[in-house]
Design a protein around this motif. Structure first.
Motif, short mmCIF file in Angstrom:
data_model
loop_
_atom_site.label_atom_id
_atom_site.label_comp_id
_atom_site.label_asym_id
_atom_site.label_seq_id
_atom_site.Cartn_x
_atom_site.Cartn_y
_atom_site.Cartn_z
N ALA A 157 -72.63 -18.72 43.51
CA ALA A 157 -71.53 -19.56 44.01
C ALA A 157 -71.76 -21.04 43.70
CB ALA A 157 -71.36 -19.36 45.51
N ASN A 158 -73.00 -21.49 43.83
CA ASN A 158 -73.35 -22.89 43.55
C ASN A 158 -74.31 -22.98 42.36
OD1 ASN A 158 -71.78 -24.12 45.59
ND2 ASN A 158 -73.32 -23.56 47.12
N CYS A 159 -74.01 -22.18 41.34
CA CYS A 159 -74.89 -22.10 40.18
C CYS A 159 -75.09 -23.45 39.49
CB CYS A 159 -74.38 -21.08 39.18
SG CYS A 159 -72.67 -21.35 38.63
N ASP A 160 -74.08 -24.33 39.53
CA ASP A 160 -74.20 -25.62 38.86
C ASP A 160 -75.25 -26.50 39.52
OD1 ASP A 160 -72.61 -25.83 41.15
OD2 ASP A 160 -71.18 -27.22 40.24
N GLN A 161 -75.21 -26.61 40.85
CA GLN A 161 -76.19 -27.43 41.56
C GLN A 161 -77.59 -26.84 41.46
OE1 GLN A 161 -74.81 -28.63 45.60
NE2 GLN A 161 -72.91 -27.57 45.05
N ILE A 162 -77.68 -25.53 41.59
CA ILE A 162 -78.98 -24.87 41.51
C ILE A 162 -79.54 -24.98 40.11
CG2 ILE A 162 -80.11 -22.60 41.66
CD1 ILE A 162 -78.10 -22.05 44.00
N GLY A 163 -78.68 -24.80 39.09
CA GLY A 163 -79.12 -24.94 37.71
C GLY A 163 -79.68 -26.32 37.42
N GLU A 164 -79.05 -27.35 37.98
CA GLU A 164 -79.53 -28.72 37.77
C GLU A 164 -80.90 -28.92 38.41
OE1 GLU A 164 -78.16 -33.37 38.59
OE2 GLU A 164 -76.80 -31.71 39.05
N LEU A 165 -81.06 -28.43 39.64
CA LEU A 165 -82.34 -28.60 40.33
C LEU A 165 -83.46 -27.82 39.66
CD1 LEU A 165 -81.07 -28.45 44.02
CD2 LEU A 165 -82.21 -30.39 42.93
N LEU A 188 -82.29 -26.05 34.25
CA LEU A 188 -81.92 -24.99 33.33
C LEU A 188 -81.23 -25.58 32.09
CD1 LEU A 188 -80.55 -22.26 35.77
CD2 LEU A 188 -82.90 -22.65 34.99
N PRO A 189 -81.67 -25.19 30.89
CA PRO A 189 -81.05 -25.68 29.66
C PRO A 189 -79.77 -24.90 29.36
CG PRO A 189 -82.82 -24.19 29.11
CD PRO A 189 -82.82 -24.32 30.62
N PRO A 190 -79.02 -25.28 28.31
CA PRO A 190 -77.84 -24.50 27.92
C PRO A 190 -78.19 -23.04 27.68
CG PRO A 190 -77.85 -26.59 26.78
CD PRO A 190 -79.17 -26.50 27.50
N ASN A 191 -77.21 -22.18 27.93
CA ASN A 191 -77.35 -20.73 27.77
C ASN A 191 -78.26 -20.09 28.81
OD1 ASN A 191 -76.89 -21.68 24.60
ND2 ASN A 191 -75.73 -19.87 25.23
N VAL A 192 -78.42 -20.78 29.95
CA VAL A 192 -79.14 -20.21 31.09
C VAL A 192 -78.31 -20.47 32.35
CG1 VAL A 192 -81.31 -20.10 32.38
CG2 VAL A 192 -81.33 -20.73 29.95
N VAL A 193 -78.07 -19.41 33.13
CA VAL A 193 -77.26 -19.52 34.35
C VAL A 193 -77.92 -18.74 35.47
CG1 VAL A 193 -75.03 -18.94 35.41
CG2 VAL A 193 -75.10 -19.81 33.06
N PRO A 194 -78.13 -19.34 36.66
CA PRO A 194 -78.68 -18.58 37.78
C PRO A 194 -77.64 -17.58 38.31
CG PRO A 194 -78.08 -20.79 38.48
CD PRO A 194 -77.87 -20.74 36.99
N LYS A 196 -70.08 -25.27 30.48
CA LYS A 196 -71.11 -26.30 30.30
C LYS A 196 -72.37 -25.71 29.69
CE LYS A 196 -73.91 -29.63 32.91
NZ LYS A 196 -75.23 -29.05 32.57
N GLN A 197 -72.71 -24.50 30.10
CA GLN A 197 -73.94 -23.86 29.64
C GLN A 197 -73.76 -23.07 28.35
OE1 GLN A 197 -75.84 -25.86 31.31
NE2 GLN A 197 -77.35 -24.26 31.75
N ASN A 198 -72.61 -23.26 27.69
CA ASN A 198 -72.39 -22.69 26.35
C ASN A 198 -72.21 -21.18 26.36
OD1 ASN A 198 -72.04 -23.12 23.54
ND2 ASN A 198 -74.14 -22.45 23.14
#
Length: 259
Positions: A137-145, A148-154, A252-254
């Motif tokens: 649900a909050n993959c963007d905030q968690i990914g930033e913390l 995580l580089p492009p092509n990686v998503v929690p 954003k993560q391609n």
């Protein structure tokens, strides 16, 4: 433990002992995860192990302030990951793609399979877990913390530690309401009511037995479990918002080059 005891003994653990998990045991859990099935054996996932208390405190907000994020000694985040494979393809002068929605789904499924293997290994060792939908649900905030580089998503995350509680097992819908043989057979209204009968009663009782949940239910004027799910827990508005968050982050993560 016997395998069936592990499977049928699962409980979501939200309270943990102040006790560290040895690196040896953690490695055993991760080894079990790595043996999970993987599409094309591409192993399009990564596991982020977070022990650092300061980082877990930063993750507390994006994880919707769930206490187990900071109370458990370990947080595991399972990510769909085609970053690693894309780099390998490029180094071998092969076509580099895996940047579309199908690729994300492959990675998400791989990550989920790995997460369940790890969960079973952890529970077999006497540890407890609690899955957290906030990971996606909050993959963007968690990914930033988590950097995580492009092509990686929690995709999937859960707390991990020694249980400090022994909650009752949660109810499940009856097997005949979940399993279809040969082809999907849709349900009549009568069958739906029968399938959800125990769920309605036990789920409602759980809310009424918890003073905080009961107060919320009464304040909102909710009359049944279905209303709890759609008015209090998973509203249309929240799902639209989270959906847009995920779609924006996939772009954003391609992972949205679908033309």
């Amino acid at each position: 433990m016997e395998f069936n005891d592990v499977i049928h003994g699962h409980r979501s653990i939200r309270e943990y002992e102040n006790r560290e998990i040895s690196q040896e045991l953690l490695e055993q859990i991760l080894d079990a995860g790595i043996r999970a099935s993987s599409s094309g054996n591409m192993q399009s996932y990564s596991i982020v192990v977070t022990r650092d208390k300061e980082l877990r405190e930063k993750l507390y907000g994006p994880h919707m302030e769930q206490s187990m994020v900071v109370d458990a000694p370990v947080l595991l985040t399972f990510c769909a990951d085609f970053n690693r494979m894309r780099k390998w393809l490029e180094l071998n002068e092969a076509p580099v793609h895996f940047d579309n929605f199908m690729s994300f789904m492959i990675g998400a499924i791989d990550a989920t399979l790995v997460s369940q293997n790890c969960a079973l290994a952890a529970e077999n060792a006497g540890l407890g877990i609690c899955y957290m939908g906030s990971t996606l649900a909050n993959c963007d905030q968690i990914g930033e913390l988590l950097n995580l580089p492009p092509n990686v998503v929690p995709v999937v995350g859960y707390s991990l530690g020694y249980p400090a509680e022994n909650p009752a097992k949660r109810d499940r819908l009856p097997k005949h309401g979940l399993v279809h043989y040969e082809q999907y057979r849709d349900y009549s209204d009568e069958e739906i009511l029968e399938i959800y009968k125990d769920r309605n009663e036990k789920g409602w009782k759980r809310y009424m037995d918890n003073p905080k949940l009961k107060e919320m239910t009464e304040r909102l004027g909710l009359k049944n479990l279905a209303e709890i799910y759609t008015i209090a827990k998973y509203t249309k508005e929240s799902h639209h918002e989270f959906s847009q968050t995920v779609l924006n982050y996939l772009e954003k993560q391609n992972f949205m080059n679908n033309e």
